[in-house]
Scaffold this motif. Sequence first.
Motif, PDB file in Angstrom:
ATOM      1  N   GLU A  15       0.838  -1.208   0.000  1.00  0.00           N
ATOM      2  CA  GLU A  15       0.000   0.000   0.000  1.00  0.00           C
ATOM      3  C   GLU A  15       0.871   1.257   0.000  1.00  0.00           C
ATOM      4  O   GLU A  15       0.587   2.210  -0.723  1.00  0.00           O
ATOM      5  CB  GLU A  15      -0.928  -0.011   1.227  1.00  0.00           C
ATOM      6  CG  GLU A  15      -1.823   1.203   1.339  1.00  0.00           C
ATOM      7  CD  GLU A  15      -2.934   1.278   0.299  1.00  0.00           C
ATOM      8  OE1 GLU A  15      -3.556   2.339   0.198  1.00  0.00           O
ATOM      9  OE2 GLU A  15      -3.172   0.297  -0.421  1.00  0.00           O
ATOM     10  N   VAL A  16       1.939   1.280   0.796  1.00  0.00           N
ATOM     11  CA  VAL A  16       2.837   2.443   0.823  1.00  0.00           C
ATOM     12  C   VAL A  16       3.462   2.640  -0.556  1.00  0.00           C
ATOM     13  O   VAL A  16       3.517   3.767  -1.068  1.00  0.00           O
ATOM     14  CB  VAL A  16       3.925   2.293   1.913  1.00  0.00           C
ATOM     15  CG1 VAL A  16       4.950   3.410   1.800  1.00  0.00           C
ATOM     16  CG2 VAL A  16       3.293   2.301   3.297  1.00  0.00           C
ATOM     17  N   VAL A  20       2.935   6.038  -2.771  1.00  0.00           N
ATOM     18  CA  VAL A  20       4.089   6.845  -3.185  1.00  0.00           C
ATOM     19  C   VAL A  20       4.037   7.077  -4.694  1.00  0.00           C
ATOM     20  O   VAL A  20       4.208   8.206  -5.174  1.00  0.00           O
ATOM     21  CB  VAL A  20       5.414   6.169  -2.780  1.00  0.00           C
ATOM     22  CG1 VAL A  20       6.600   6.791  -3.508  1.00  0.00           C
ATOM     23  CG2 VAL A  20       5.619   6.249  -1.275  1.00  0.00           C
ATOM     24  N   ARG A  21       3.781   6.025  -5.450  1.00  0.00           N
ATOM     25  CA  ARG A  21       3.732   6.150  -6.910  1.00  0.00           C
ATOM     26  C   ARG A  21       2.570   7.039  -7.361  1.00  0.00           C
ATOM     27  O   ARG A  21       2.702   7.826  -8.304  1.00  0.00           O
ATOM     28  CB  ARG A  21       3.658   4.769  -7.563  1.00  0.00           C
ATOM     29  CG  ARG A  21       4.959   3.986  -7.346  1.00  0.00           C
ATOM     30  CD  ARG A  21       4.868   2.549  -7.858  1.00  0.00           C
ATOM     31  NE  ARG A  21       5.986   1.747  -7.404  1.00  0.00           N
ATOM     32  CZ  ARG A  21       7.192   1.711  -7.978  1.00  0.00           C
ATOM     33  NH1 ARG A  21       7.423   2.456  -9.038  1.00  0.00           N
ATOM     34  NH2 ARG A  21       8.150   0.942  -7.498  1.00  0.00           N
ATOM     35  N   GLU A  22       1.430   6.949  -6.678  1.00  0.00           N
ATOM     36  CA  GLU A  22       0.283   7.817  -7.008  1.00  0.00           C
ATOM     37  C   GLU A  22       0.623   9.280  -6.752  1.00  0.00           C
ATOM     38  O   GLU A  22       0.329  10.149  -7.575  1.00  0.00           O
ATOM     39  CB  GLU A  22      -0.941   7.420  -6.182  1.00  0.00           C
ATOM     40  CG  GLU A  22      -1.605   6.141  -6.629  1.00  0.00           C
ATOM     41  CD  GLU A  22      -2.764   5.722  -5.733  1.00  0.00           C
ATOM     42  OE1 GLU A  22      -3.161   6.493  -4.829  1.00  0.00           O
ATOM     43  OE2 GLU A  22      -3.288   4.607  -5.937  1.00  0.00           O
ATOM     44  N   VAL A  23       1.232   9.561  -5.613  1.00  0.00           N
ATOM     45  CA  VAL A  23       1.589  10.945  -5.268  1.00  0.00           C
ATOM     46  C   VAL A  23       2.586  11.501  -6.283  1.00  0.00           C
ATOM     47  O   VAL A  23       2.441  12.634  -6.756  1.00  0.00           O
ATOM     48  CB  VAL A  23       2.145  11.037  -3.829  1.00  0.00           C
ATOM     49  CG1 VAL A  23       2.769  12.405  -3.576  1.00  0.00           C
ATOM     50  CG2 VAL A  23       1.050  10.760  -2.812  1.00  0.00           C
ATOM     51  N   LEU A  24       3.600  10.719  -6.616  1.00  0.00           N
ATOM     52  CA  LEU A  24       4.593  11.185  -7.592  1.00  0.00           C
ATOM     53  C   LEU A  24       3.943  11.517  -8.926  1.00  0.00           C
ATOM     54  O   LEU A  24       4.282  12.522  -9.558  1.00  0.00           O
ATOM     55  CB  LEU A  24       5.689  10.132  -7.776  1.00  0.00           C
ATOM     56  CG  LEU A  24       6.645   9.965  -6.601  1.00  0.00           C
ATOM     57  CD1 LEU A  24       7.520   8.735  -6.799  1.00  0.00           C
ATOM     58  CD2 LEU A  24       7.504  11.206  -6.398  1.00  0.00           C
ATOM     59  N   ALA A  25       2.995  10.702  -9.359  1.00  0.00           N
ATOM     60  CA  ALA A  25       2.293  10.963 -10.618  1.00  0.00           C
ATOM     61  C   ALA A  25       1.454  12.236 -10.525  1.00  0.00           C
ATOM     62  O   ALA A  25       1.408  13.037 -11.465  1.00  0.00           O
ATOM     63  CB  ALA A  25       1.419   9.771 -10.984  1.00  0.00           C
ATOM     64  N   SER A  67      -0.643   8.833   5.170  1.00  0.00           N
ATOM     65  CA  SER A  67      -1.671   9.294   4.236  1.00  0.00           C
ATOM     66  C   SER A  67      -1.006   9.857   2.984  1.00  0.00           C
ATOM     67  O   SER A  67       0.183  10.187   2.981  1.00  0.00           O
ATOM     68  CB  SER A  67      -2.521  10.388   4.887  1.00  0.00           C
ATOM     69  OG  SER A  67      -1.734  11.558   5.069  1.00  0.00           O
ATOM     70  N   LYS A  68      -1.783   9.986   1.923  1.00  0.00           N
ATOM     71  CA  LYS A  68      -1.245  10.582   0.697  1.00  0.00           C
ATOM     72  C   LYS A  68      -0.781  12.007   0.957  1.00  0.00           C
ATOM     73  O   LYS A  68       0.253  12.424   0.432  1.00  0.00           O
ATOM     74  CB  LYS A  68      -2.293  10.554  -0.425  1.00  0.00           C
ATOM     75  CG  LYS A  68      -2.431   9.192  -1.067  1.00  0.00           C
ATOM     76  CD  LYS A  68      -3.510   9.158  -2.138  1.00  0.00           C
ATOM     77  CE  LYS A  68      -3.048   9.777  -3.412  1.00  0.00           C
ATOM     78  NZ  LYS A  68      -3.997   9.533  -4.523  1.00  0.00           N
ATOM     79  N   LYS A  72       2.970  13.336   0.277  1.00  0.00           N
ATOM     80  CA  LYS A  72       3.196  14.501  -0.590  1.00  0.00           C
ATOM     81  C   LYS A  72       4.064  15.535   0.131  1.00  0.00           C
ATOM     82  O   LYS A  72       5.022  16.062  -0.438  1.00  0.00           O
ATOM     83  CB  LYS A  72       1.860  15.118  -0.998  1.00  0.00           C
ATOM     84  CG  LYS A  72       1.998  16.325  -1.887  1.00  0.00           C
ATOM     85  CD  LYS A  72       0.645  16.886  -2.276  1.00  0.00           C
ATOM     86  CE  LYS A  72       0.814  18.146  -3.108  1.00  0.00           C
ATOM     87  NZ  LYS A  72      -0.466  18.774  -3.428  1.00  0.00           N
ATOM     88  N   LYS A  73       3.745  15.808   1.388  1.00  0.00           N
ATOM     89  CA  LYS A  73       4.503  16.783   2.166  1.00  0.00           C
ATOM     90  C   LYS A  73       5.959  16.335   2.316  1.00  0.00           C
ATOM     91  O   LYS A  73       6.885  17.135   2.144  1.00  0.00           O
ATOM     92  CB  LYS A  73       3.857  16.959   3.547  1.00  0.00           C
ATOM     93  CG  LYS A  73       4.519  17.984   4.417  1.00  0.00           C
ATOM     94  CD  LYS A  73       3.805  18.123   5.749  1.00  0.00           C
ATOM     95  CE  LYS A  73       4.563  19.080   6.645  1.00  0.00           C
ATOM     96  NZ  LYS A  73       4.053  19.086   8.005  1.00  0.00           N
ATOM     97  N   MET A  74       6.184  15.060   2.616  1.00  0.00           N
ATOM     98  CA  MET A  74       7.550  14.546   2.785  1.00  0.00           C
ATOM     99  C   MET A  74       8.354  14.654   1.498  1.00  0.00           C
ATOM    100  O   MET A  74       9.521  15.048   1.519  1.00  0.00           O
ATOM    101  CB  MET A  74       7.502  13.089   3.240  1.00  0.00           C
ATOM    102  CG  MET A  74       7.035  12.906   4.669  1.00  0.00           C
ATOM    103  SD  MET A  74       7.033  11.159   5.100  1.00  0.00           S
ATOM    104  CE  MET A  74       5.302  10.863   5.299  1.00  0.00           C
ATOM    105  N   ILE A  75       7.713  14.329   0.374  1.00  0.00           N
ATOM    106  CA  ILE A  75       8.402  14.409  -0.919  1.00  0.00           C
ATOM    107  C   ILE A  75       8.732  15.845  -1.251  1.00  0.00           C
ATOM    108  O   ILE A  75       9.856  16.164  -1.672  1.00  0.00           O
ATOM    109  CB  ILE A  75       7.547  13.757  -2.030  1.00  0.00           C
ATOM    110  CG1 ILE A  75       7.522  12.230  -1.822  1.00  0.00           C
ATOM    111  CG2 ILE A  75       8.088  14.106  -3.413  1.00  0.00           C
ATOM    112  CD1 ILE A  75       6.547  11.502  -2.727  1.00  0.00           C
TER     113      ILE A  75
END
Length: 79
Positions: A15-16, A20-25, A67-68, A72-75
């Motif tokens: 799930e993580v 991660v891949r969804e947020v990057l996209a 959470s997403k 997002k914030k971490m990235i």
Amino acid sequence: MEIKVLGTGCKKCTEVDKLVREVLAEINIPANVEKVEDFAQIAQYGVMLTPGLVINGKVKVTGKVPSKADIKKMIEEEK
């Protein structure tokens, strides 16, 4: 950007990786995403509870699915 998802392949680890891949996209930031399933490599980061999330060599999350919004914030903090 280097992102590592640490975990032995459990449901939460998967799930993580997916989040991660969804947020990057969504935010259009290029990154190398790697799943690390070898416990010896995971332990090198000092992570004893998976899933773990490492961004640019910094451990950001251990033992839970963020959470997403948190991902997002971490990235964005590391770009």
